[in-house]
Design a protein around this motif. Structure first.
Motif, PDB file in Angstrom:
ATOM      1  N   PRO A  41      43.448  27.470  42.520  1.00 30.85           N
ATOM      2  CA  PRO A  41      44.389  28.446  41.949  1.00 30.85           C
ATOM      3  C   PRO A  41      43.946  29.889  42.186  1.00 30.85           C
ATOM      4  O   PRO A  41      43.349  30.532  41.319  1.00 30.85           O
ATOM      5  CB  PRO A  41      44.398  28.089  40.456  1.00 30.85           C
ATOM      6  CG  PRO A  41      43.077  27.444  40.209  1.00 30.85           C
ATOM      7  CD  PRO A  41      42.697  26.751  41.475  1.00 30.85           C
ATOM      8  N   VAL A  42      44.209  30.387  43.392  1.00 34.08           N
ATOM      9  CA  VAL A  42      43.979  31.792  43.741  1.00 34.08           C
ATOM     10  C   VAL A  42      45.197  32.255  44.520  1.00 34.08           C
ATOM     11  O   VAL A  42      46.020  31.450  44.955  1.00 34.08           O
ATOM     12  CB  VAL A  42      42.699  31.977  44.595  1.00 34.08           C
ATOM     13  CG1 VAL A  42      41.471  31.565  43.826  1.00 34.08           C
ATOM     14  CG2 VAL A  42      42.792  31.182  45.905  1.00 34.08           C
ATOM     15  N   GLN A  91      48.262  32.841  27.867  1.00 33.52           N
ATOM     16  CA  GLN A  91      48.011  33.193  29.256  1.00 33.52           C
ATOM     17  C   GLN A  91      46.511  33.259  29.530  1.00 33.52           C
ATOM     18  O   GLN A  91      45.748  33.766  28.699  1.00 33.52           O
ATOM     19  CB  GLN A  91      48.645  34.547  29.588  1.00 33.52           C
ATOM     20  CG  GLN A  91      50.158  34.560  29.513  1.00 33.52           C
ATOM     21  CD  GLN A  91      50.794  33.768  30.629  1.00 33.52           C
ATOM     22  OE1 GLN A  91      50.254  33.671  31.728  1.00 33.52           O
ATOM     23  NE2 GLN A  91      51.945  33.180  30.356  1.00 33.52           N
ATOM     24  N   VAL A  92      46.093  32.759  30.695  1.00 32.04           N
ATOM     25  CA  VAL A  92      44.702  32.861  31.094  1.00 32.04           C
ATOM     26  C   VAL A  92      44.504  34.184  31.838  1.00 32.04           C
ATOM     27  O   VAL A  92      45.397  34.644  32.558  1.00 32.04           O
ATOM     28  CB  VAL A  92      44.300  31.661  31.990  1.00 32.04           C
ATOM     29  CG1 VAL A  92      45.070  31.663  33.290  1.00 32.04           C
ATOM     30  CG2 VAL A  92      42.805  31.666  32.256  1.00 32.04           C
ATOM     31  N   THR A 126      48.725  23.245  38.656  1.00 32.65           N
ATOM     32  CA  THR A 126      47.804  24.358  38.375  1.00 32.65           C
ATOM     33  C   THR A 126      48.109  25.599  39.208  1.00 32.65           C
ATOM     34  O   THR A 126      47.310  26.534  39.242  1.00 32.65           O
ATOM     35  CB  THR A 126      46.353  23.910  38.645  1.00 32.65           C
ATOM     36  OG1 THR A 126      46.241  23.410  40.002  1.00 32.65           O
ATOM     37  CG2 THR A 126      45.948  22.807  37.688  1.00 32.65           C
ATOM     38  N   ASN A 127      49.266  25.609  39.900  1.00 36.29           N
ATOM     39  CA  ASN A 127      49.656  26.755  40.751  1.00 36.29           C
ATOM     40  C   ASN A 127      48.595  27.041  41.815  1.00 36.29           C
ATOM     41  O   ASN A 127      48.297  28.209  42.131  1.00 36.29           O
ATOM     42  CB  ASN A 127      49.891  28.006  39.908  1.00 36.29           C
ATOM     43  CG  ASN A 127      51.046  27.849  38.940  1.00 36.29           C
ATOM     44  OD1 ASN A 127      52.015  27.145  39.234  1.00 36.29           O
ATOM     45  ND2 ASN A 127      50.953  28.459  37.778  1.00 36.29           N
ATOM     46  N   SER A 128      48.011  25.986  42.367  1.00 39.46           N
ATOM     47  CA  SER A 128      46.976  26.149  43.390  1.00 39.46           C
ATOM     48  C   SER A 128      47.619  26.350  44.758  1.00 39.46           C
ATOM     49  O   SER A 128      48.717  25.862  45.033  1.00 39.46           O
ATOM     50  CB  SER A 128      46.060  24.925  43.415  1.00 39.46           C
ATOM     51  OG  SER A 128      45.368  24.784  42.194  1.00 39.46           O
ATOM     52  N   ASP A 174      36.031  35.883  48.445  1.00 38.90           N
ATOM     53  CA  ASP A 174      36.866  37.072  48.287  1.00 38.90           C
ATOM     54  C   ASP A 174      38.174  36.605  47.652  1.00 38.90           C
ATOM     55  O   ASP A 174      39.168  36.384  48.328  1.00 38.90           O
ATOM     56  CB  ASP A 174      37.103  37.737  49.644  1.00 38.90           C
ATOM     57  CG  ASP A 174      37.784  39.090  49.496  1.00 38.90           C
ATOM     58  OD1 ASP A 174      37.797  39.619  48.373  1.00 38.90           O
ATOM     59  OD2 ASP A 174      38.313  39.612  50.496  1.00 38.90           O
ATOM     60  N   TRP A 175      38.128  36.441  46.327  1.00 40.21           N
ATOM     61  CA  TRP A 175      39.217  35.788  45.596  1.00 40.21           C
ATOM     62  C   TRP A 175      40.007  36.813  44.789  1.00 40.21           C
ATOM     63  O   TRP A 175      39.448  37.701  44.155  1.00 40.21           O
ATOM     64  CB  TRP A 175      38.676  34.731  44.632  1.00 40.21           C
ATOM     65  CG  TRP A 175      37.940  33.610  45.305  1.00 40.21           C
ATOM     66  CD1 TRP A 175      37.906  33.317  46.636  1.00 40.21           C
ATOM     67  CD2 TRP A 175      37.094  32.641  44.668  1.00 40.21           C
ATOM     68  NE1 TRP A 175      37.120  32.214  46.867  1.00 40.21           N
ATOM     69  CE2 TRP A 175      36.609  31.779  45.684  1.00 40.21           C
ATOM     70  CE3 TRP A 175      36.715  32.400  43.360  1.00 40.21           C
ATOM     71  CZ2 TRP A 175      35.759  30.725  45.416  1.00 40.21           C
ATOM     72  CZ3 TRP A 175      35.881  31.345  43.073  1.00 40.21           C
ATOM     73  CH2 TRP A 175      35.404  30.505  44.090  1.00 40.21           C
ATOM     74  N   PHE A 176      41.328  36.634  44.831  1.00 44.49           N
ATOM     75  CA  PHE A 176      42.230  37.447  44.018  1.00 44.49           C
ATOM     76  C   PHE A 176      42.981  36.539  43.052  1.00 44.49           C
ATOM     77  O   PHE A 176      43.515  35.509  43.441  1.00 44.49           O
ATOM     78  CB  PHE A 176      43.230  38.196  44.905  1.00 44.49           C
ATOM     79  CG  PHE A 176      42.581  39.110  45.905  1.00 44.49           C
ATOM     80  CD1 PHE A 176      42.060  40.333  45.522  1.00 44.49           C
ATOM     81  CD2 PHE A 176      42.470  38.735  47.237  1.00 44.49           C
ATOM     82  CE1 PHE A 176      41.447  41.152  46.443  1.00 44.49           C
ATOM     83  CE2 PHE A 176      41.860  39.541  48.167  1.00 44.49           C
ATOM     84  CZ  PHE A 176      41.342  40.766  47.771  1.00 44.49           C
ATOM     85  N   HIS A 177      42.994  36.941  41.799  1.00 46.57           N
ATOM     86  CA  HIS A 177      43.752  36.242  40.758  1.00 46.57           C
ATOM     87  C   HIS A 177      43.297  34.778  40.636  1.00 46.57           C
ATOM     88  O   HIS A 177      44.116  33.867  40.497  1.00 46.57           O
ATOM     89  CB  HIS A 177      45.252  36.298  41.068  1.00 46.57           C
ATOM     90  CG  HIS A 177      46.102  36.277  39.828  1.00 46.57           C
ATOM     91  ND1 HIS A 177      46.490  35.104  39.231  1.00 46.57           N
ATOM     92  CD2 HIS A 177      46.641  37.283  39.092  1.00 46.57           C
ATOM     93  CE1 HIS A 177      47.237  35.382  38.177  1.00 46.57           C
ATOM     94  NE2 HIS A 177      47.346  36.702  38.062  1.00 46.57           N
TER      95      HIS A 177
END
Length: 827
Positions: free
Chosen positions: A374-375, A328-329, A295-297, A309-312
């Motif tokens: 996944p951020v 794409q999500v 999951t690209n975590s 404070d999350w990006f992407h």
């Protein structure tokens, strides 16, 4: 505290748990996955996150991690605690292989150290630190079982004797059967291609039913078709019985061997079970790491405070689902802090509000369950003690609750239990009842949540809540963006302004009659329509300026790339120019050297010819030819020099003639040399000082070198020449050194990239970089270290405090890298 009980199902964590479970190697890991739960102890969560992150590194960097033979032998080990019980051959074989795997894993973490420094994987190494391994038990099992898991013949002397007896008896039976078979074949009772076979553990002969009376013996079986019967000849019945007895003895002996080993194993059973608990933990951590890679975590910055404070950020289940469809999500950027604790999201239906809410709930729950999320790794995360969720239709026939009654029941629980450590996730806040009173109750509840300092993500369509959020500290509006031209949602979250429901536009797109839309617009009034229009305009303008800013960023990046390329080209041209200059200088020096040599040769020939006219003319002609071939100004200007040289030679010859007449009368008187005089060797330039005189020999100090020479080889000079020579040596700077410094200034880059380095490598690189910057008189440099965990940034800045020549250092501007880059100002 988690509310309600089916929280995991509502946000999708039950599916995440199942995906992790599928990546486990055995029941060891699946048990741990079932036990995975929401934690609120900071140190415990941090340990789980770092363990998983280290295993992701192992999967990326190390192919030698042992992952074979993850067998769960704990039930068998617990069973043999009772005297008289034993492990079966298969259980013993599984025990041996899994114990070897545990030993290999522990060895892996102990060997992964950089000399005497800290281990490469500190959290996993700590987990493996006290795990017991059992090499002696493995050796003992190897003496019992072969490589296929069968008890060896030499496991005991009795077993070897029994198996030898079985082998010899079977050989005798086989010989007898073959003899009987040959006779039967010769008499036609049995086909030529028939061989003895095994039925019920006894060797028999296949015979046609019509000939079964021809062979004396016992019929044991017949084929399914009835065309073959299997007869045990009377001659081998006794031998087959003996084989059965020996096989029973063999089984009893094997059980005795296994029971004896179980007696050795029994005292160690609890320790071995503890080692299997370690293997279970490794299996579980590995499964979490595999899910993180899928999951690209990553591991974001994790701090002991309340923050998001999350990006992407992406929803992992949605990501996997869309990935199968090759789609794409849309990522999510969201921030909740002390000033803006509650985010009120509005926007069109099917615009992604609920997905946004579920993403926040699932990722926070995953994080506090020890899973990477996944951020982007520069995201900052915190910890909440309570997570409350109200989402979906909760009507209950059994409890006689409508949808709205169910929502109010949840709100009652939230109001009573929320505090500054809680995060609330509420979908369609205030919906399910008459809008006016529903909106009023929702506004009152929102005010209570805000007073309690709770955090939350809340979705709504009510305008009064948007106005309340705009005018109230601690609450901020957010909008799910919508493309008015394409009439489709963008699934992007924009924080700062409320969103429009785009009800009229959606109704018009669906095809609702225009007169119905017009009547509806008149009923709600111009104020509502205007406000909705203003919201749409704000969203549109914000999208426009966002796209403009993105375009500027891309152009700036492209400009930086072009500038860097031009700078590299200029450096390459400068380097090439220097090479051409050096080449030209070399050629010029070669020509000049050749010309000087030719001139010196010409002068020497003229001198040898004693200025004879014909010889001199011939030599001059040869020099003219060389002059014309080279075309050098140096040579053209040497004619006068040669003429003067000829004149001097004539004068010198005349002088020699005059001196020869008085040679006999001349008396040579050598100079008197004393201690302390400045002298030099005749014909040399180095000046020394006399330190001792002994008859005709003199000891002279030339700098640090002492030498003894004859007096007639020396001549006295002024002592000032010693001082001038020393001063000349002290102040001389070679042209090579000057050229090297000029080259360093031209090639110096004011930026150093240490991302991906270990701390010691990075500090060494920074040392050389700062030294070069000071040498070339640079006033400002940049160090790129990234954000990550912040350890590398802290180490570099602590080191910069100790360096002289540094005036100050600070973070780069947020638009150009922020905390991932350090700007250093030099004196």
């Amino acid at each position: 505290m988690i509310y309600p009980q089916n929280f995991e199902q509502k946000i999708g964590f039950d599916k995440v748990r199942q995906l992790v479970k599928e990546k486990c190697l055995s029941s060891l890991g699946t048990e741990r996955t079932d036990e995975m739960s929401f934690l609120f102890d900071y140190d415990s969560i941090k340990k789980l996150l770092y363990q998983t992150n280290e295993f992701v590194r192992i999967l990326d960097e190390d192919d030698e991690f042992p992952v074979n033979y993850f067998f769960d032998v704990r039930p068998a080990l617990k069973r043999i605690r009772v005297e008289g019980t034993y492990l079966t051959e298969q259980e013993l074989f599984d025990l041996r292989r899994s114990l070897e795997t545990i030993q290999a894993i522990v060895r892996f973490f102990k060997n992964n150290k950089e000399g005497d420094e800290e281990p490469i994987y500190p959290y996993l190494s700590e987990l493996a630190g006290d795990v017991a391994v059992f090499p002696q038990l493995i050796s003992r099992i190897d003496s019992i079982l072969d490589k296929f898991g069968r008890v060896k013949d030499n496991a005991s002397a009795e077993l070897a004797h029994i198996r030898n007896s079985i082998s010899s008896t079977l050989s005798g039976i086989s010989r007898n059967l073959n003899s009987i078979l040959r006779v039967a074949q010769s008499e036609g009772f049995v086909d030529k291609d028939v061989t003895p076979t095994m039925r019920d553990g006894r060797l028999v002969i296949p015979v046609a039913p019509s000939f079964k009376r021809k062979i004396k013996g016992i019929v044991h079986d017949e084929s399914a078709s009835g065309k073959t019967v299997f007869i045990e000849p009377a001659e081998v019945v006794e031998a087959n019985n003996r084989v059965r007895e020996l096989e029973s003895e063999e089984r009893r002996e094997i059980i005795r061997i296994l029971s004896d080993f179980a007696g050795l194993l029994r005292p160690e059973a609890d320790k071995i079970i503890c080692s299997y608990e370690f293997m279970a933990e490794i299996d579980f951590i590995r499964a979490k790491a595999l899910f993180a890679k899928e999951t690209n975590s990553t591991l974001p910055v994790f701090e002991n405070c309340r923050q998001i404070d999350w990006f992407h950020a992406i929803h992992p289940l949605l990501f996997l689902s869309l990935q199968k469809q090759q789609k794409q999500v849309i990522p999510l950027d969201i921030s909740l802090d002390d000033k803006n604790r509650i985010l009120l999201i509005s926007g069109p239906n099917a615009g992604g509000k609920s997905v946004c809410l579920k993403t926040v709930g699932l990722l926070q729950y995953m994080l506090q369950s020890g899973l990477l999320i996944p951020v982007y790794d520069n995201s900052r995360t915190g910890i909440f003690r309570d997570i409350f969720i109200d989402i979906g239709d909760e009507q209950s026939i059994e409890n006689d609750l409508s949808t709205y009654s169910s929502h109010l029941t949840n709100m009652k629980y939230f109001v009573r239990n929320c505090n500054d450590s809680s995060i609330l996730l509420i979908d369609e806040f205030g919906g399910g009842t008459e809008p006016q009173i529903g909106g009023a109750i929702a506004e009152a509840l929102l005010d209570r949540f805000n007073r309690r300092k709770s955090y939350g993500v809340i979705t709504t369509h009510y305008h009064n809540l948007k106005h309340f959020a705009e005018d109230t500290d601690g609450i901020i509006n957010g909008a799910m963006l919508y493309d008015r031209h394409l009439m489709q949602p963008l699934f992007k979250l924009s924080i700062g302004n409320p969103g429009s429901s785009f009800a009229i536009e959606i109704a018009r797109k669906i095809g609702l009659p225009e007169d119905v839309i017009s009547d509806a617009s008149q009923k709600v009034g111009s104020d509502y329509i205007d406000m909705d229009k203003y919201l749409q305009d704000i969203v549109r303008d914000k999208r426009y300026w966002e796209s403009k800013r993105q375009g500027i960023r891309q152009k700036e990046k492209k400009l930086e790339e072009i500038t860097e390329r031009y700078e590299n080209d200029i450096k390459a041209l400068e380097k090439q120019r220097k090479e051409w200059i050096l080449q030209a200088k070399s050629q010029a020096e070669h020509i000049l050297s050749e010309a000087n040599a030719r001139i010196e040769n010409t002068i020497r020939q003229i001198k040898e010819a004693q200025a004879e006219k014909e010889k001199t003319r011939e030599i001059r002609r040869q020099l003219d030819e060389f002059k014309n071939s080279v075309g050098s100004e140096q040579i053209i200007t040497t004619d006068d020099k040669i003429t003067r040289k000829i004149q001097k030679i004539k004068e010198r010859e005349e002088k020699k003639k005059q001196q020869s007449k008085h040679k006999e009368k001349k008396i040579f008187k050598p100079e008197v040399i004393e201690i302390g005089d400045a002298v030099r060797l005749k014909g040399q330039t180095s000046v020394g000082e006399v330190i001792a005189v002994d008859d005709k020999e003199v000891q002279v100090a030339f700098g640090m070198i002492k030498s003894t020479v004859k007096a007639e080889r020396l001549e006295k000079v002024s002592r000032n020449q010693i001082k001038r020579e020393n001063n000349t040596k002290a102040t001389f700077v070679s042209s090579q050194t000057t050229e090297h410094m000029r080259e360093k200034q031209l090639n110096f880059r004011q930026e150093l990239d240490v991302r991906g380095m270990r701390a010691d490598e990075a500090l060494q690189a920074v040392t050389y970089f700062i030294d070069d910057a000071i040498q070339v008189n640079s006033s400002r440099v940049r160090i790129l270290h990234g954000t990550g965990t912040g350890a590398l940034r802290q180490a570099i800045r602590q080191y910069l405090h100790t360096l002289p020549g540094i005036r100050s250092f600070r973070d780069e501007h947020v638009q150009f890298g922020g905390a991932g880059i350090t700007i250093v100002e030099l004196d």
